[in-house]
Design an enzyme around this catalytic site. Structure first.
Site: not given
Lengths: 311, 226
Positions: A1-3, A32
């Protein structure tokens, strides 16, 4: 994920609202990446001959003012200090290398967190003429509050919300990673050949602070830029040499760049109006900006470099 | 016409309203302020008319059955994914994996679709007014993918029995995907789908691509590998 999110303002009159405009963008990306958050903010360019450092230490009561006074006395230089929670922005006319050596050599009092004694060095999380980096474990809200970012003005900003995969949840492992003067990088994805590239870069004299894959991408760009490549050339080579899944957003002194790997399975969207350019992992982060409904919106192509403000 | 303001009632509020359909209840809905949120108008199981005024996030209209959904904007990842029947029409562009794994229904994208359009499609018909990104029609099993513009790399990679029709350039065909003859029944299908989509294109300009059937059929020469 990660944003990942980025906002570049085209109209100078909007600059006082930068922190306020960016807030809902970063907050929307919390789902995220709830582990840590960070931003690289570009503002208040220093005078020629001066350098601005973003420093961090685990102790929230760390005596930054004392450090500033000691540093000024020891190196016979001008030092100004602004404290933001666990971070401080230090501006000086001393040489960058001397500051780094000094910070590396000083003895830090042990910090007692709960019942654990931690000896932590001061980490330099960014340096340059206008970049300021603030990053911390926890939600975007916590980070925004701790560093008083809502009130901040500036020309552009990039941010990251992290769901840790390749390395531990620590402030040091949080993004953005500073990668050279006024340059920083945030990353969504994971690199598969970061260990071999790290070893190669270490032979070139690059020092790493973490085991993180993103730091390797940052260090790679630092190495290329140091060797005289332009940002575009460095990114063209990065597409060839870095293996894995990635969407990168790279902050530069005067703008930002976006690049995706050839498979392009890590999401990314770009939007532009006559007032701003925005980048985000998902459109919902951009949707909160004024004028987003009528912006030109597109998905960045794989292996394609987009740069604003630079060149 | 019932108006659903997503800014006020959220995605759950919007979707609950669309799921609580009984006989004689309202069939026409307008969703305002979608704000790029995910999973809008997912899992509808009734012949509703839904208009969405703005850009939507991921999976819009996913699992749709019977409903007609019109999106006045762009759509994020996986619009109409796993649609069973009904009709989804996107006025703008879509992100990757549009119509992924959809079993039936009709998906129309007036603009461009990004990568993996129609990935693993299982019976849906898709018409794209613009171009599609790389790996479109990947492992497509059945249905028709009509592309009025160009197709990027690895079109129809590992395709089964879906038909892909392209009017423009194909940068590269994926593994086991070949150009095939356009027979009268294919021309008739293209004409019908273009007419239903409202997108204006000449049906005779399209070329057909499908499976060479070398990958998914057992070859006795490979016996030792099993």
């Amino acid at each position: 994920m990660c944003g990942i999110v980025g906002l570049y303002l085209k109209k100078p009159e909007l600059q006082i609202q930068l922190g306020k405009l960016f807030k809902p963008m970063l907050f929307e990306m919390r789902s995220r990446g709830p582990d840590s958050a960070g931003v690289a903010l570009y503002r208040d360019q220093v005078k020629p001959g001066q350098t601005k450092f973003s420093l961090a230490h685990i102790d929230p009561n760390f005596l930054w003012k004392k450090l500033g006074n000691d540093l000024a006395a020891s190196l016979q230089c001008d030092v100004s200090i602004k404290v933001f929670g666990t971070h401080c922005i230090l501006i000086t006319n001393a040489q960058e290398d001397l500051i780094k050596k000094y910070l590396d050599a000083i003895k830090i009092e042990p910090y007692v967190a709960s019942n654990e004694i931690i000896y932590k060095k001061i980490s330099i999380v960014g340096s340059g003429k206008s970049i300021e980096i603030f990053k911390e474990t926890g939600s975007p809200k916590k980070v925004y509050e701790q560093f008083n970012l809502t009130q901040s003005s500036g020309t552009h900003i990039i941010g990251h919300t992290r769901m840790a995969t390749e390395s531990a949840v620590t402030t040091a492992g949080s993004h953005p990673f500073a990668t050279g003067e006024d340059l920083c990088l945030v990353h969504n994805g994971s690199l598969s050949n970061h260990n071999i590239i790290r070893r190669n870069l270490e032979r070139e004299g690059i020092i790493f602070q973490t085991e993180n894959d993103t730091e390797v991408a940052g260090a790679y760009l630092t190495w290329k830029l140091r060797s005289g490549y332009t940002l575009r050339e460095a990114l063209e080579d990065a597409i060839r040499d870095l293996d894995g899944f990635y969407t990168f957003c790279i902050g530069t002194k005067s703008g930002f760049a976006v690049v995706r790997d050839p498979i392009a399975c890590k999401h990314a969207v770009l939007a532009e109006t006559d007032k701003w350019v925005a980048m985000a992992t998902e459109f919902r982060a951009i949707a909160k900006l004024p004028g987003a409904e009528n912006a030109e919106i597109w998905e960045p192509e794989p292996s394609t470099i987009y740069i604003w403000g630079e060149e | 016409m019932a108006i659903l303001n997503l800014k006020k009632i959220g995605v759950s509020g919007v979707n609950s309203a669309l799921h609580k359909i009984v006989e004689n209840s309202e069939k026409d809905f307008e969703i305002r302020n979608p704000q790029g949120q995910h999973s809008i108008a997912c899992g509808i199981n009734a012949p509703l008319n839904v208009e969405i005024k703005g850009h939507v996030g991921f999976y819009c209209g996913g699992m749709n059955k019977y409903a007609k959904i019109l999106i006045h904007g762009h759509a994020g990842v996986g619009v109409g994914e796993n649609m069973m029947s009904g009709y989804i029409h996107v006025k703008g562009d879509t992100s990757e994996s549009a119509g992924a794994t959809a079993h039936g229904g009709f998906l129309v994208i007036e603009g461009n679709a990004s990568s993996r359009c129609g990935i693993s499609m299982k019976g849906v018909d898709i018409v794209v007014g613009g171009s599609v990104g790389h790996m479109s029609g990947f492992m497509a099993q059945s249905g028709n993918l009509v592309i009025c513009g160009d197709a990027k790399d690895a079109l129809g990679d590992s395709i089964y029995e879906a038909n892909i029709f392209v009017r423009g350039e194909v940068s590269e065909l994926g593994a086991d995907c070949i150009e095939k003859e356009v027979r009268p029944e294919h021309s008739a299908k293209i004409s019908k789908l273009l007419k239903s989509s409202g997108i204006n294109a000449n049906p005779t300009d399209f070329r057909r691509y499908g499976s060479a059937r070398q990958l998914y059929n057992f070859d006795v020469d490979n016996f030792e590998s099993y």
